[in-house]
Design a protein around this motif. Structure first.
Motif, PDB file in Angstrom:
ATOM      1  N   SER A   8       0.825  -1.204   0.000  1.00 42.36           N
ATOM      2  CA  SER A   8       0.000   0.000   0.000  1.00 42.36           C
ATOM      3  C   SER A   8       0.857   1.252   0.000  1.00 42.36           C
ATOM      4  O   SER A   8       1.966   1.269   0.543  1.00 42.36           O
ATOM      5  CB  SER A   8      -0.924   0.000   1.220  1.00 42.36           C
ATOM      6  OG  SER A   8      -1.767  -1.123   1.191  1.00 42.36           O
ATOM      7  N   PHE A   9       0.299   2.294  -0.612  1.00 38.29           N
ATOM      8  CA  PHE A   9       0.986   3.568  -0.754  1.00 38.29           C
ATOM      9  C   PHE A   9       0.013   4.685  -0.398  1.00 38.29           C
ATOM     10  O   PHE A   9      -1.180   4.441  -0.212  1.00 38.29           O
ATOM     11  CB  PHE A   9       1.512   3.733  -2.179  1.00 38.29           C
ATOM     12  CG  PHE A   9       2.411   2.597  -2.612  1.00 38.29           C
ATOM     13  CD1 PHE A   9       3.778   2.663  -2.407  1.00 38.29           C
ATOM     14  CD2 PHE A   9       1.882   1.448  -3.193  1.00 38.29           C
ATOM     15  CE1 PHE A   9       4.606   1.606  -2.785  1.00 38.29           C
ATOM     16  CE2 PHE A   9       2.699   0.397  -3.576  1.00 38.29           C
ATOM     17  CZ  PHE A   9       4.062   0.476  -3.368  1.00 38.29           C
ATOM     18  N   SER A  10       0.508   5.908  -0.330  1.00 43.17           N
ATOM     19  CA  SER A  10      -0.368   7.012   0.054  1.00 43.17           C
ATOM     20  C   SER A  10      -1.316   7.409  -1.071  1.00 43.17           C
ATOM     21  O   SER A  10      -2.333   8.040  -0.830  1.00 43.17           O
ATOM     22  CB  SER A  10       0.458   8.221   0.488  1.00 43.17           C
ATOM     23  OG  SER A  10       1.285   8.655  -0.563  1.00 43.17           O
ATOM     24  N   SER A  11      -1.002   7.036  -2.317  1.00 44.16           N
ATOM     25  CA  SER A  11      -1.910   7.284  -3.436  1.00 44.16           C
ATOM     26  C   SER A  11      -1.594   6.311  -4.567  1.00 44.16           C
ATOM     27  O   SER A  11      -0.490   5.760  -4.646  1.00 44.16           O
ATOM     28  CB  SER A  11      -1.777   8.727  -3.943  1.00 44.16           C
ATOM     29  OG  SER A  11      -0.570   8.892  -4.670  1.00 44.16           O
ATOM     30  N   CYS A  12      -2.570   6.111  -5.455  1.00 46.42           N
ATOM     31  CA  CYS A  12      -2.366   5.190  -6.577  1.00 46.42           C
ATOM     32  C   CYS A  12      -1.467   5.800  -7.642  1.00 46.42           C
ATOM     33  O   CYS A  12      -0.972   5.092  -8.520  1.00 46.42           O
ATOM     34  CB  CYS A  12      -3.719   4.815  -7.196  1.00 46.42           C
ATOM     35  SG  CYS A  12      -4.754   3.796  -6.122  1.00 46.42           S
ATOM     36  N   GLU A  13      -1.260   7.114  -7.570  1.00 45.53           N
ATOM     37  CA  GLU A  13      -0.437   7.783  -8.577  1.00 45.53           C
ATOM     38  C   GLU A  13       1.055   7.635  -8.297  1.00 45.53           C
ATOM     39  O   GLU A  13       1.888   7.928  -9.160  1.00 45.53           O
ATOM     40  CB  GLU A  13      -0.789   9.265  -8.655  1.00 45.53           C
ATOM     41  CG  GLU A  13      -2.133   9.567  -9.299  1.00 45.53           C
ATOM     42  CD  GLU A  13      -3.307   9.150  -8.436  1.00 45.53           C
ATOM     43  OE1 GLU A  13      -3.181   9.218  -7.182  1.00 45.53           O
ATOM     44  OE2 GLU A  13      -4.333   8.731  -8.990  1.00 45.53           O
ATOM     45  N   GLU A  14       1.409   7.217  -7.099  1.00 46.12           N
ATOM     46  CA  GLU A  14       2.827   7.093  -6.774  1.00 46.12           C
ATOM     47  C   GLU A  14       3.489   6.030  -7.640  1.00 46.12           C
ATOM     48  O   GLU A  14       2.917   4.982  -7.933  1.00 46.12           O
ATOM     49  CB  GLU A  14       3.003   6.729  -5.303  1.00 46.12           C
ATOM     50  CG  GLU A  14       2.750   7.885  -4.370  1.00 46.12           C
ATOM     51  CD  GLU A  14       3.208   7.588  -2.964  1.00 46.12           C
ATOM     52  OE1 GLU A  14       3.809   6.526  -2.754  1.00 46.12           O
ATOM     53  OE2 GLU A  14       2.963   8.426  -2.087  1.00 46.12           O
ATOM     54  N   LEU A  15       4.713   6.326  -8.030  1.00 40.26           N
ATOM     55  CA  LEU A  15       5.467   5.381  -8.842  1.00 40.26           C
ATOM     56  C   LEU A  15       6.092   4.332  -7.943  1.00 40.26           C
ATOM     57  O   LEU A  15       6.606   4.620  -6.867  1.00 40.26           O
ATOM     58  CB  LEU A  15       6.561   6.118  -9.628  1.00 40.26           C
ATOM     59  CG  LEU A  15       6.069   7.135 -10.655  1.00 40.26           C
ATOM     60  CD1 LEU A  15       7.264   7.841 -11.295  1.00 40.26           C
ATOM     61  CD2 LEU A  15       5.223   6.450 -11.724  1.00 40.26           C
ATOM     62  N   SER A  35      -8.463   4.817  -0.673  1.00 35.50           N
ATOM     63  CA  SER A  35      -9.170   5.849   0.064  1.00 35.50           C
ATOM     64  C   SER A  35      -8.469   7.151  -0.278  1.00 35.50           C
ATOM     65  O   SER A  35      -7.314   7.365   0.128  1.00 35.50           O
ATOM     66  CB  SER A  35      -9.112   5.578   1.571  1.00 35.50           C
ATOM     67  OG  SER A  35      -9.764   6.601   2.298  1.00 35.50           O
ATOM     68  N   ARG A  36      -9.124   7.971  -1.061  1.00 38.09           N
ATOM     69  CA  ARG A  36      -8.495   9.165  -1.617  1.00 38.09           C
ATOM     70  C   ARG A  36      -7.822  10.011  -0.541  1.00 38.09           C
ATOM     71  O   ARG A  36      -8.426  10.337   0.477  1.00 38.09           O
ATOM     72  CB  ARG A  36      -9.523  10.009  -2.366  1.00 38.09           C
ATOM     73  CG  ARG A  36      -9.912   9.436  -3.714  1.00 38.09           C
ATOM     74  CD  ARG A  36      -8.804   9.641  -4.726  1.00 38.09           C
ATOM     75  NE  ARG A  36      -9.162   9.143  -6.054  1.00 38.09           N
ATOM     76  CZ  ARG A  36      -8.355   9.203  -7.092  1.00 38.09           C
ATOM     77  NH1 ARG A  36      -7.139   9.733  -6.947  1.00 38.09           N
ATOM     78  NH2 ARG A  36      -8.724   8.733  -8.256  1.00 38.09           N
ATOM     79  N   GLY A  37      -6.552  10.340  -0.776  1.00 36.41           N
ATOM     80  CA  GLY A  37      -5.805  11.176   0.152  1.00 36.41           C
ATOM     81  C   GLY A  37      -5.209  10.427   1.322  1.00 36.41           C
ATOM     82  O   GLY A  37      -4.509  11.019   2.135  1.00 36.41           O
ATOM     83  N   GLU A  38      -5.478   9.093   1.410  1.00 35.62           N
ATOM     84  CA  GLU A  38      -4.955   8.332   2.545  1.00 35.62           C
ATOM     85  C   GLU A  38      -4.138   7.124   2.097  1.00 35.62           C
ATOM     86  O   GLU A  38      -3.006   6.961   2.525  1.00 35.62           O
ATOM     87  CB  GLU A  38      -6.106   7.871   3.447  1.00 35.62           C
ATOM     88  CG  GLU A  38      -6.721   8.981   4.251  1.00 35.62           C
ATOM     89  CD  GLU A  38      -7.644   8.479   5.338  1.00 35.62           C
ATOM     90  OE1 GLU A  38      -7.558   8.985   6.468  1.00 35.62           O
ATOM     91  OE2 GLU A  38      -8.448   7.561   5.061  1.00 35.62           O
ATOM     92  N   TRP A  39      -4.697   6.252   1.249  1.00 33.42           N
ATOM     93  CA  TRP A  39      -3.960   5.056   0.867  1.00 33.42           C
ATOM     94  C   TRP A  39      -4.478   4.468  -0.440  1.00 33.42           C
ATOM     95  O   TRP A  39      -5.586   4.756  -0.886  1.00 33.42           O
ATOM     96  CB  TRP A  39      -4.007   3.992   1.969  1.00 33.42           C
ATOM     97  CG  TRP A  39      -5.388   3.569   2.418  1.00 33.42           C
ATOM     98  CD1 TRP A  39      -6.061   4.029   3.509  1.00 33.42           C
ATOM     99  CD2 TRP A  39      -6.246   2.597   1.789  1.00 33.42           C
ATOM    100  NE1 TRP A  39      -7.287   3.404   3.614  1.00 33.42           N
ATOM    101  CE2 TRP A  39      -7.423   2.522   2.581  1.00 33.42           C
ATOM    102  CE3 TRP A  39      -6.150   1.788   0.665  1.00 33.42           C
ATOM    103  CZ2 TRP A  39      -8.499   1.676   2.256  1.00 33.42           C
ATOM    104  CZ3 TRP A  39      -7.214   0.944   0.344  1.00 33.42           C
ATOM    105  CH2 TRP A  39      -8.367   0.892   1.134  1.00 33.42           C
ATOM    106  N   CYS A  40      -3.635   3.651  -1.033  1.00 37.32           N
ATOM    107  CA  CYS A  40      -3.982   2.873  -2.225  1.00 37.32           C
ATOM    108  C   CYS A  40      -3.320   1.511  -2.079  1.00 37.32           C
ATOM    109  O   CYS A  40      -2.106   1.422  -1.877  1.00 37.32           O
ATOM    110  CB  CYS A  40      -3.502   3.564  -3.498  1.00 37.32           C
ATOM    111  SG  CYS A  40      -3.715   2.563  -5.008  1.00 37.32           S
TER     112      CYS A  40
END
Length: 451
Positions: A8-15, A35-40
């Motif tokens: 998991s990362f803080s957003s789905c856009e992270e590389l 969860s937008r702004g929290e995790w992906c």
């Protein structure tokens, strides 16, 4: 052999990137939920050469280093895991060992003034005993457990009301281990053997997530500010079965009369779609593929609500879905509401173990939540059979609305001098009085007598 793990990362856009050298390759990447702004949360599918798996002479203990954790109160900076994989042949089942299975959301939260128990849904394909504990060196770089959360060997996490000074996020680093229920022998490809007793660990998987203690809620009563699940939501630990290529629909309903329910968050297998049909009503929809046949997958979910600037989360619920072959007729499935000895208390499926140090860690500054499960042996895949005429299987239909239901089947031989043709009403009354029924549908009973 295909294996998978979740991070998991803080957003789905992270590389995020992985390097796989030697006899393995990263095949694909799927987003599970966010969860937008929290995790992906994402799932990685990895292919490891069967040759590598079959030449293992002993259990393989790997140290995996990855990205940094998100900020947390217990001072965990770098993420590390040390899964233990053992694919030697077992004498009790005559096949390689499978590790425990579980899944969990990247972030669980509770108000500081509210009691909360989290029962992880953990299963083991081999029926082994499962135990949970906090990770210890070298299974983690910094191993300080959360001061506000305890874990039992039966995989229950417990939080007790605390002071506002303890509010904030905590890094949770768990290890789940399986133990044989009897003494067994593990044999590798060269014939070398090792004996394992019921007190010996066979394999272990890491489970890591963030536990956030939020400011106190006006009330801890579920259904006011904290969402409360309603029927037809399946119970925690429910076990159901579905079929390859058959649509599975899981209906989830919740209420929070003093807050606004905003979203359903879940963790489960890839390619699950979620939808909403109005405030507090959600559906998870999934179609198992041929590769899922014979496997069990865990779905875990929470419902989230907002009041002013505060966010409130329901308790965690998890269910286990077992995939059968392609159906020839419409299946009738009833979810078992109790677990079996294969499980640690209704507890976190599907995500085989993170593989080896041949993977380069993703270069992110977010929590690398690793959730892993079965490192399954090679299997034969059956071609998918079209099931266009098979209606969706909806777990909603298996859970009745609240109330009492009674079905009476009466099979009796009656001897009487009365005429069935002319005196059926009298016979009905006599039988009703004899059985002391306070309620009886005389019209239906009368028609049965005539039949």
């Amino acid at each position: 052999t295909l294996n998978s793990f979740k991070m998991s990362f803080s957003s789905c856009e992270e590389l995020d990137s992985w390097l796989c050298e030697g006899n393995c390759s990263v095949l694909d990447l799927y987003v599970i939920d966010e969860s937008r702004g929290e995790w992906c949360q994402k799932e990685y599918i990895v292919n490891i050469s069967d040759t590598v798996l079959t030449i293992l002479d002993a259990a393989a203990d790997y140290l995996l280093l990855s990205a940094n954790w998100t900020e947390n109160r217990n001072g965990i900076v770098s993420m590390a895991t040390a899964p233990l994989i053992d694919l030697r042949n077992r004498s009790d089942i005559n096949k390689p060992n499978s590790s425990p299975q579980t899944t969990i959301l990247p972030l669980l939260r509770v108000p500081s003034n509210c009691q909360r128990n989290i029962n992880l849904l953990v299963s083991d394909p081999d029926g082994d005993t499962i135990r949970c504990r906090y990770a210890a060196s070298p299974e983690c770089e910094t191993c300080t457990p959360p001061s506000v959360l305890t874990v039992s060997p039966s995989c229950t996490l417990s939080f007790s009301p605390t002071n506002s000074s303890d509010e904030g996020p905590y890094a949770v680093q768990l290890v789940i281990e399986d133990f044989p229920r009897q003494t067994i022998t593990l044999t590798n490809s060269s014939g070398s053997q090792e004996v394992k007793t019921s007190s010996d660990v066979i394999s272990k998987i890491p489970v890591q997530f963030v536990f956030r203690v939020d400011p106190a809620a006006p009330s801890c009563t579920e259904g006011l500010y904290l969402p409360r699940f309603l029927p037809p939501t399946p119970q925690n630990g429910a076990q159901i079965s579905s079929n390859v290529n058959q649509i599975l629909e899981i209906s989830i309903s919740a209420e929070a009369t003093q807050a606004v329910i905003t979203e359903l968050l879940f963790s489960g297998p890839r390619n699950v779609a979620k939808s909403s049909s109005g405030s507090g009503n959600f559906t998870l929809t999934w179609t198992p593929s041929a590769g899922d046949e014979g496997l069990s997958h865990t779905f875990c979910f929470v419902v989230q609500a907002n009041f002013s600037s505060s966010v409130y989360q329901s308790g965690l619920r998890c269910i286990l879905v077992t995939i059968l072959g392609s159906p020839t007729t419409t299946p009738v499935t009833t979810p078992a509401q109790s677990t079996t000895t294969t499980f640690a208390p209704p507890s976190t499926t599907t995500s085989p173990q993170p593989t080896t140090t041949t993977f380069a860690p993703p270069s992110t500054t977010t929590p690398a939540q690793s959730i892993t499960t079965t490192f399954a042996p090679p299997s034969t895949t059956t071609p998918a059979q079209p099931t266009t005429t098979t209606p969706p299987f909806n777990i909603t239909t298996l859970i009745p609305a609240p109330g009492s239901y009674y079905v009476l089947a009466l099979n009796a031989k009656i001897s009487t001098t009365l005429s069935l043709e002319n005196d059926a009403g009298t016979i009905t009354k006599l039988v009703s009085n004899l059985l002391d029924f306070s309620l009886i549908d005389n019209n239906q009973f009368h028609s049965c007598l005539k039949g």
